[in-house]
Design a protein around this motif. Structure first.
Motif, PDB file in Angstrom:
ATOM      1  N   SER A  35       0.819  -1.206   0.000  1.00  0.00           N
ATOM      2  CA  SER A  35       0.000   0.000   0.000  1.00  0.00           C
ATOM      3  C   SER A  35       0.858   1.262   0.000  1.00  0.00           C
ATOM      4  CB  SER A  35      -0.906   0.008   1.235  1.00  0.00           C
ATOM      5  OG  SER A  35      -1.682  -1.161   1.302  1.00  0.00           O
ATOM      6  N   PHE A  36       0.395   2.290  -0.714  1.00  0.00           N
ATOM      7  CA  PHE A  36       1.042   3.595  -0.682  1.00  0.00           C
ATOM      8  C   PHE A  36       0.855   4.218   0.689  1.00  0.00           C
ATOM      9  CE2 PHE A  36       0.329   8.196  -0.968  1.00  0.00           C
ATOM     10  CZ  PHE A  36       1.589   8.611  -1.378  1.00  0.00           C
ATOM     11  N   LEU A  37       1.911   4.802   1.233  1.00  0.00           N
ATOM     12  CA  LEU A  37       1.848   5.424   2.551  1.00  0.00           C
ATOM     13  C   LEU A  37       1.924   6.947   2.469  1.00  0.00           C
ATOM     14  CD1 LEU A  37       4.186   3.073   4.639  1.00  0.00           C
ATOM     15  CD2 LEU A  37       1.692   2.968   4.403  1.00  0.00           C
ATOM     16  N   ASN A  38       2.944   7.462   1.767  1.00  0.00           N
ATOM     17  CA  ASN A  38       3.140   8.905   1.758  1.00  0.00           C
ATOM     18  C   ASN A  38       4.227   9.266   0.750  1.00  0.00           C
ATOM     19  OD1 ASN A  38       2.819  11.591   2.586  1.00  0.00           O
ATOM     20  ND2 ASN A  38       4.392  11.424   4.173  1.00  0.00           N
ATOM     21  N   HIS A  39       4.280  10.528   0.404  1.00  0.00           N
ATOM     22  CA  HIS A  39       5.398  11.033  -0.398  1.00  0.00           C
ATOM     23  C   HIS A  39       5.748  12.425   0.111  1.00  0.00           C
ATOM     24  CE1 HIS A  39       2.323  13.409  -2.444  1.00  0.00           C
ATOM     25  NE2 HIS A  39       3.314  14.164  -2.915  1.00  0.00           N
ATOM     26  N   ILE A  40       6.984  12.838  -0.108  1.00  0.00           N
ATOM     27  CA  ILE A  40       7.436  14.175   0.268  1.00  0.00           C
ATOM     28  C   ILE A  40       8.322  14.712  -0.851  1.00  0.00           C
ATOM     29  CG2 ILE A  40       8.809  15.550   1.893  1.00  0.00           C
ATOM     30  CD1 ILE A  40       8.110  13.492   4.059  1.00  0.00           C
ATOM     31  N   CYS A  41       7.977  15.880  -1.374  1.00  0.00           N
ATOM     32  CA  CYS A  41       8.848  16.552  -2.333  1.00  0.00           C
ATOM     33  C   CYS A  41       9.855  17.351  -1.510  1.00  0.00           C
ATOM     34  CB  CYS A  41       8.039  17.466  -3.254  1.00  0.00           C
ATOM     35  SG  CYS A  41       6.678  16.629  -4.111  1.00  0.00           S
ATOM     36  N   ILE A  42      11.069  16.832  -1.387  1.00  0.00           N
ATOM     37  CA  ILE A  42      12.009  17.376  -0.404  1.00  0.00           C
ATOM     38  C   ILE A  42      12.877  18.503  -0.955  1.00  0.00           C
ATOM     39  CG2 ILE A  42      12.042  15.290   0.984  1.00  0.00           C
ATOM     40  CD1 ILE A  42      14.558  14.399  -0.345  1.00  0.00           C
ATOM     41  N   SER A  43      12.635  18.920  -2.171  1.00  0.00           N
ATOM     42  CA  SER A  43      13.380  20.038  -2.738  1.00  0.00           C
ATOM     43  C   SER A  43      12.432  20.937  -3.517  1.00  0.00           C
ATOM     44  CB  SER A  43      14.494  19.535  -3.666  1.00  0.00           C
ATOM     45  OG  SER A  43      15.115  20.606  -4.351  1.00  0.00           O
ATOM     46  N   PHE A  44      12.610  22.261  -3.371  1.00  0.00           N
ATOM     47  CA  PHE A  44      11.842  23.212  -4.170  1.00  0.00           C
ATOM     48  C   PHE A  44      12.467  23.399  -5.551  1.00  0.00           C
ATOM     49  CE2 PHE A  44      10.114  25.467  -0.204  1.00  0.00           C
ATOM     50  CZ  PHE A  44       8.905  24.811  -0.316  1.00  0.00           C
ATOM     51  N   ASP A  45      13.738  23.021  -5.686  1.00  0.00           N
ATOM     52  CA  ASP A  45      14.445  23.212  -6.943  1.00  0.00           C
ATOM     53  C   ASP A  45      13.912  22.253  -8.006  1.00  0.00           C
ATOM     54  OD1 ASP A  45      16.042  25.153  -5.784  1.00  0.00           O
ATOM     55  OD2 ASP A  45      17.539  23.690  -5.136  1.00  0.00           O
ATOM     56  N   ASN A  46      13.743  22.773  -9.219  1.00  0.00           N
ATOM     57  CA  ASN A  46      13.203  21.974 -10.318  1.00  0.00           C
ATOM     58  C   ASN A  46      14.251  21.759 -11.405  1.00  0.00           C
ATOM     59  OD1 ASN A  46      10.689  21.858  -9.109  1.00  0.00           O
ATOM     60  ND2 ASN A  46       9.892  23.615 -10.230  1.00  0.00           N
ATOM     61  N   PHE A  47      14.019  20.736 -12.223  1.00  0.00           N
ATOM     62  CA  PHE A  47      14.800  20.535 -13.438  1.00  0.00           C
ATOM     63  C   PHE A  47      13.818  20.473 -14.611  1.00  0.00           C
ATOM     64  CE2 PHE A  47      13.664  16.313 -11.934  1.00  0.00           C
ATOM     65  CZ  PHE A  47      13.295  15.642 -13.082  1.00  0.00           C
ATOM     66  N   THR A  48      14.342  20.511 -15.807  1.00  0.00           N
ATOM     67  CA  THR A  48      13.466  20.456 -16.977  1.00  0.00           C
ATOM     68  C   THR A  48      13.758  19.210 -17.798  1.00  0.00           C
ATOM     69  OG1 THR A  48      15.023  21.826 -18.214  1.00  0.00           O
ATOM     70  CG2 THR A  48      13.197  22.955 -17.136  1.00  0.00           C
ATOM     71  N   ALA A  49      12.780  18.806 -18.567  1.00  0.00           N
ATOM     72  CA  ALA A  49      12.924  17.607 -19.406  1.00  0.00           C
ATOM     73  C   ALA A  49      14.045  17.811 -20.418  1.00  0.00           C
ATOM     74  CB  ALA A  49      11.611  17.321 -20.125  1.00  0.00           C
ATOM     75  N   GLY A  50      14.762  16.729 -20.693  1.00  0.00           N
ATOM     76  CA  GLY A  50      15.805  16.773 -21.691  1.00  0.00           C
ATOM     77  C   GLY A  50      17.138  17.292 -21.195  1.00  0.00           C
ATOM     78  N   THR A  51      17.222  17.654 -19.932  1.00  0.00           N
ATOM     79  CA  THR A  51      18.468  18.173 -19.357  1.00  0.00           C
ATOM     80  C   THR A  51      19.295  17.018 -18.800  1.00  0.00           C
ATOM     81  OG1 THR A  51      17.406  18.496 -17.214  1.00  0.00           O
ATOM     82  CG2 THR A  51      17.371  20.356 -18.765  1.00  0.00           C
ATOM     83  N   PRO A  52      20.595  17.279 -18.487  1.00  0.00           N
ATOM     84  CA  PRO A  52      21.419  16.227 -17.883  1.00  0.00           C
ATOM     85  C   PRO A  52      20.825  15.683 -16.587  1.00  0.00           C
ATOM     86  CG  PRO A  52      22.824  17.987 -18.692  1.00  0.00           C
ATOM     87  CD  PRO A  52      21.409  18.460 -18.847  1.00  0.00           C
ATOM     88  N   TYR A  53      20.179  16.530 -15.790  1.00  0.00           N
ATOM     89  CA  TYR A  53      19.602  16.046 -14.533  1.00  0.00           C
ATOM     90  C   TYR A  53      18.492  15.030 -14.805  1.00  0.00           C
ATOM     91  CZ  TYR A  53      18.517  16.050  -9.565  1.00  0.00           C
ATOM     92  OH  TYR A  53      18.354  15.660  -8.249  1.00  0.00           O
ATOM     93  N   ALA A  54      17.673  15.313 -15.799  1.00  0.00           N
ATOM     94  CA  ALA A  54      16.590  14.391 -16.150  1.00  0.00           C
ATOM     95  C   ALA A  54      17.152  13.052 -16.601  1.00  0.00           C
ATOM     96  CB  ALA A  54      15.723  14.996 -17.250  1.00  0.00           C
ATOM     97  N   SER A  55      18.200  13.088 -17.408  1.00  0.00           N
ATOM     98  CA  SER A  55      18.830  11.852 -17.876  1.00  0.00           C
ATOM     99  C   SER A  55      19.451  11.081 -16.727  1.00  0.00           C
ATOM    100  CB  SER A  55      19.901  12.192 -18.917  1.00  0.00           C
ATOM    101  OG  SER A  55      20.605  11.032 -19.316  1.00  0.00           O
ATOM    102  N   ASN A  56      20.114  11.786 -15.816  1.00  0.00           N
ATOM    103  CA  ASN A  56      20.738  11.130 -14.670  1.00  0.00           C
ATOM    104  C   ASN A  56      19.693  10.529 -13.735  1.00  0.00           C
ATOM    105  OD1 ASN A  56      23.292  11.801 -15.584  1.00  0.00           O
ATOM    106  ND2 ASN A  56      23.411  13.692 -14.366  1.00  0.00           N
ATOM    107  N   LEU A  57      18.561  11.199 -13.592  1.00  0.00           N
ATOM    108  CA  LEU A  57      17.497  10.664 -12.740  1.00  0.00           C
ATOM    109  C   LEU A  57      16.986   9.344 -13.308  1.00  0.00           C
ATOM    110  CD1 LEU A  57      15.630  11.017 -10.307  1.00  0.00           C
ATOM    111  CD2 LEU A  57      14.065  12.311 -11.780  1.00  0.00           C
ATOM    112  N   ASN A  58      16.789   9.276 -14.607  1.00  0.00           N
ATOM    113  CA  ASN A  58      16.347   8.029 -15.229  1.00  0.00           C
ATOM    114  C   ASN A  58      17.384   6.925 -15.047  1.00  0.00           C
ATOM    115  OD1 ASN A  58      13.889   9.038 -16.165  1.00  0.00           O
ATOM    116  ND2 ASN A  58      14.781   9.784 -18.082  1.00  0.00           N
ATOM    117  N   GLN A  59      18.665   7.286 -15.166  1.00  0.00           N
ATOM    118  CA  GLN A  59      19.717   6.295 -14.967  1.00  0.00           C
ATOM    119  C   GLN A  59      19.727   5.788 -13.531  1.00  0.00           C
ATOM    120  OE1 GLN A  59      23.684   7.251 -16.447  1.00  0.00           O
ATOM    121  NE2 GLN A  59      22.798   8.694 -17.921  1.00  0.00           N
ATOM    122  N   ALA A  60      19.553   6.699 -12.579  1.00  0.00           N
ATOM    123  CA  ALA A  60      19.536   6.300 -11.172  1.00  0.00           C
ATOM    124  C   ALA A  60      18.367   5.365 -10.887  1.00  0.00           C
ATOM    125  CB  ALA A  60      19.464   7.538 -10.268  1.00  0.00           C
TER     126      ALA A  60
END
Length: 258
Positions: A35-60
């Motif tokens: 069962s789903f319990l909870n989620h927390i968005c722990i950073s206000f900072d955003n990234f955009t699609a197609g950026t290195p951060y987005a690619s690294n997140l998918n790899q992680a």
């Protein structure tokens, strides 16, 4: 890293939500359902699609969904540039099978992107697993800021509250001492409750990037808040980014029997 809500306020909201929710699942339901319990968005900072951060997140996420299931735990770091590096962690409950672990982590990786779209840090919890990621590396550090509590709607009689609370704390404290000697940093246990002629069941777990001392400290701090989260409740849990505990008057996992 900035946090959108205080731990105390978040805990109160989650406790209120649980009180207004339908009755808790039976022990057998919890054994078979992540069962789903909870989620927390722990950073206000955003990234955009197609950026290195987005690619690294998918790899992680790919690393975590692949490496976590066999043992129930994994860490992942993707990207060499400190500004775009993604650090992630996946932890499955100690009794969960590799197949259920993979399903839970895969679901978590998909759902966290829906609940915290384009956030550079987030965490999501299910009965079966935890998934967390951020730009700063957090491995080996106690995370007691991203924490919430859930409580059973029922309480023991006020005349028995003190004795019941003491028994809960004694069981959980004993498990916290035991867990640091286990390879999975996961322990379950039970104790007889003469007041109800029933058993009390407990579970404690830490993420395996923590040292034994850090695991003990994390659980001690969580258990130390029992009176504020779970006073006289017949079931409750405190769940965080590095450790969690739970107790009920029915078996929490199938390994505890019926």
């Amino acid at each position: 890293m900035r946090h959108p809500k205080s731990t105390i306020f978040r805990s109160l909201l989650l406790s209120l939500f649980f009180l207004l929710s339908p009755p808790a699942l039976s022990g057998s339901d919890i054994i078979t359902e992540s069962s789903f319990l909870n989620h927390i968005c722990i950073s206000f900072d955003n990234f955009t699609a197609g950026t290195p951060y987005a690619s690294n997140l998918n790899q992680a996420f790919d690393q975590l969904t692949t490496t976590a299931p066999p043992s129930g735990f994994a860490l992942a770091s993707a990207g060499k540039d400190p500004q775009n590096q993604v650090n992630g962690l996946a932890l499955c409950r100690g009794d969960v099978s590799p197949a259920d672990c993979k399903n839970c982590v895969t679901t978590a990786a998909q759902e966290i992107q829906v609940r915290c779209p384009y956030r550079k840090g987030a965490a999501i919890w299910y009965d079966f697993c935890l998934l967390k990621y951020s730009n700063p590396k957090f491995f080996g550090k106690i995370d007691n800021r991203n924490q919430f509590s859930l409580i059973n709607v029922q309480s023991v009689d006020s005349s028995n509250a003190t004795a019941f609370n003491d028994q809960v704390k004694r069981l959980l404290t004993g498990l916290a001492e035991k867990v640091v000697a286990t390879p999975k940093l996961y322990a379950i246990g039970e104790a007889a409750i003469e007041l109800f002629q029933k058993k009390l069941y407990g579970l404690v777990q830490c993420t395996r990037d923590l040292s034994a001392a850090a695991c003990r400290k994390c659980l001690e701090d969580a258990i130390g808040g029992l009176s504020s989260c779970c006073d006289a409740r017949i079931g409750g849990r405190v769940v965080g980014g590095s450790c969690n505990f739970r107790y009920e008057i029915y078996p929490i996992v199938d390994a505890q029997g019926s």
